[in-house]
Scaffold this active site. Structure first.
Site, PDB file in Angstrom:
ATOM      1  N   GLU A  41      52.751  35.489  46.477  1.00 56.82           N
ATOM      2  CA  GLU A  41      51.619  35.890  46.309  1.00 56.82           C
ATOM      3  C   GLU A  41      51.551  37.423  46.393  1.00 56.82           C
ATOM      4  O   GLU A  41      51.691  37.961  47.574  1.00 56.82           O
ATOM      5  CB  GLU A  41      50.400  35.571  46.949  1.00 56.82           C
ATOM      6  CG  GLU A  41      49.032  35.987  46.408  1.00 56.82           C
ATOM      7  CD  GLU A  41      47.801  35.402  47.194  1.00 56.82           C
ATOM      8  OE1 GLU A  41      46.832  35.871  46.714  1.00 56.82           O
ATOM      9  OE2 GLU A  41      48.250  34.617  47.906  1.00 56.82           O
ATOM     10  N   ASP A 116      45.860  46.106  40.682  1.00 54.18           N
ATOM     11  CA  ASP A 116      45.200  47.366  40.178  1.00 54.18           C
ATOM     12  C   ASP A 116      45.176  47.601  38.696  1.00 54.18           C
ATOM     13  O   ASP A 116      46.282  47.439  38.211  1.00 54.18           O
ATOM     14  CB  ASP A 116      45.797  48.582  40.871  1.00 54.18           C
ATOM     15  CG  ASP A 116      44.997  50.018  40.858  1.00 54.18           C
ATOM     16  OD1 ASP A 116      44.353  50.189  39.918  1.00 54.18           O
ATOM     17  OD2 ASP A 116      44.872  50.661  41.966  1.00 54.18           O
ATOM     18  N   ASP A 152      39.868  41.097  36.242  1.00 53.15           N
ATOM     19  CA  ASP A 152      38.577  41.098  35.513  1.00 53.15           C
ATOM     20  C   ASP A 152      38.499  42.558  34.561  1.00 53.15           C
ATOM     21  O   ASP A 152      37.333  42.792  34.265  1.00 53.15           O
ATOM     22  CB  ASP A 152      37.495  41.316  36.787  1.00 53.15           C
ATOM     23  CG  ASP A 152      37.591  42.539  37.414  1.00 53.15           C
ATOM     24  OD1 ASP A 152      38.564  42.996  37.433  1.00 53.15           O
ATOM     25  OD2 ASP A 152      36.416  42.787  38.137  1.00 53.15           O
ATOM     26  N   ARG A 190      35.584  36.900  46.976  1.00 48.39           N
ATOM     27  CA  ARG A 190      34.271  37.864  47.093  1.00 48.39           C
ATOM     28  C   ARG A 190      34.546  38.898  46.140  1.00 48.39           C
ATOM     29  O   ARG A 190      33.811  39.272  45.433  1.00 48.39           O
ATOM     30  CB  ARG A 190      34.547  38.368  48.332  1.00 48.39           C
ATOM     31  CG  ARG A 190      33.403  39.336  48.708  1.00 48.39           C
ATOM     32  CD  ARG A 190      33.418  39.604  50.323  1.00 48.39           C
ATOM     33  NE  ARG A 190      34.620  40.221  50.403  1.00 48.39           N
ATOM     34  CZ  ARG A 190      35.055  40.496  52.084  1.00 48.39           C
ATOM     35  NH1 ARG A 190      34.090  40.218  52.872  1.00 48.39           N
ATOM     36  NH2 ARG A 190      36.119  40.924  52.068  1.00 48.39           N
TER      37      ARG A 190
END
Length: 223
Positions: A41, A116, A152, A190
């Site tokens: 990861e 990023d 996103d 979150r």
């Protein structure tokens, strides 16, 4: 960094930490103390999602790499508190890890969640998911290994889909060739929740490493 994160780093790094220095090849079985599958990861933030995935799938080892020291301490603290023996935390550049320290076909999966996006056009070359990175990663992933990306930032999602689709070492798990629904094993983070609250659209991409392509006999004729 909180006192708890600093304490976790000091106590647990010698056992569960990995300094990415490019000096030697890693024996992943020795690192984790077992021969279970290993997923890399890259960029785990504060580690909450990583810890949740490790707890839900204790038979899969997670090598989580980041350069954010408070996040490293937080993930180590979570792993310690929840007795997650299948987590190791790497500090440094994932490119060096892949190129210098991992052996061919040593990984069973790659996860890149919310990297990023480098939204300005002049910075797009800094984005992680590029053809060169995928070619390097492919050498360390076993055939059938799952590459799972999520973002996103829709323009980055489109670029990821384009680059992964065009790469000969990977194939989309989605029959329509598009984005995937968020799989149950990836928790809602979150950071992701904050993005959804702002109206961001989150896209997941699930690609598999295809079997290694052997050169055909015809390709050697005439040389």
């Amino acid at each position: 960094m909180t006192a708890g994160q600093a304490d976790a780093l000091q106590r647990l790094w010698p056992t569960w930490g990995l300094d990415i220095d490019g000096q030697e090849k890693i024996d992943l079985g020795e690192l984790f103390g077992n021969d279970g599958p290993v997923v890399l990861e890259i960029g785990f933030g504060m580690g909450e999602a990583t810890a949740q995935m490790a707890a839900a799938d204790p038979d899969t080892n997670i090598l989580a790499v980041d350069v954010h020291t408070p996040g490293q301490g937080n993930l180590l603290s979570l792993a310690d508190r929840n007795a997650l023996a299948n987590v190791r935390v790497g500090n440094g550049d994932a490119i060096i890890l892949l190129r210098e320290m991992l052996t061919p076909d040593s990984l069973d999966g790659l996860r890149v969640y919310f990297p990023d996006p480098w939204p300005k056009k002049r910075h797009h070359k800094r984005r992680l998911i590029q053809p060169e990175f995928l070619s390097l990663a492919a050498t360390r992933l076993r055939p059938g290994a799952l590459v799972h990306c999520a973002t996103d930032w829709e323009p980055y999602a489109e670029q990821m889909l384009e680059v992964l689709t065009a790469h000969p070492d990977f194939e989309n798990t989605q029959e329509d060739g598009g984005f995937a629904a968020r799989p149950e094993f990836r928790p809602l983070t979150r950071f992701e929740g904050q993005g959804l609250d702002k109206g961001h659209v989150v896209n997941d991409l699930l690609f598999r490493r295809v079997p290694h392509q052997e050169p055909s006999p015809e390709s050697h004729q005439g040389r």
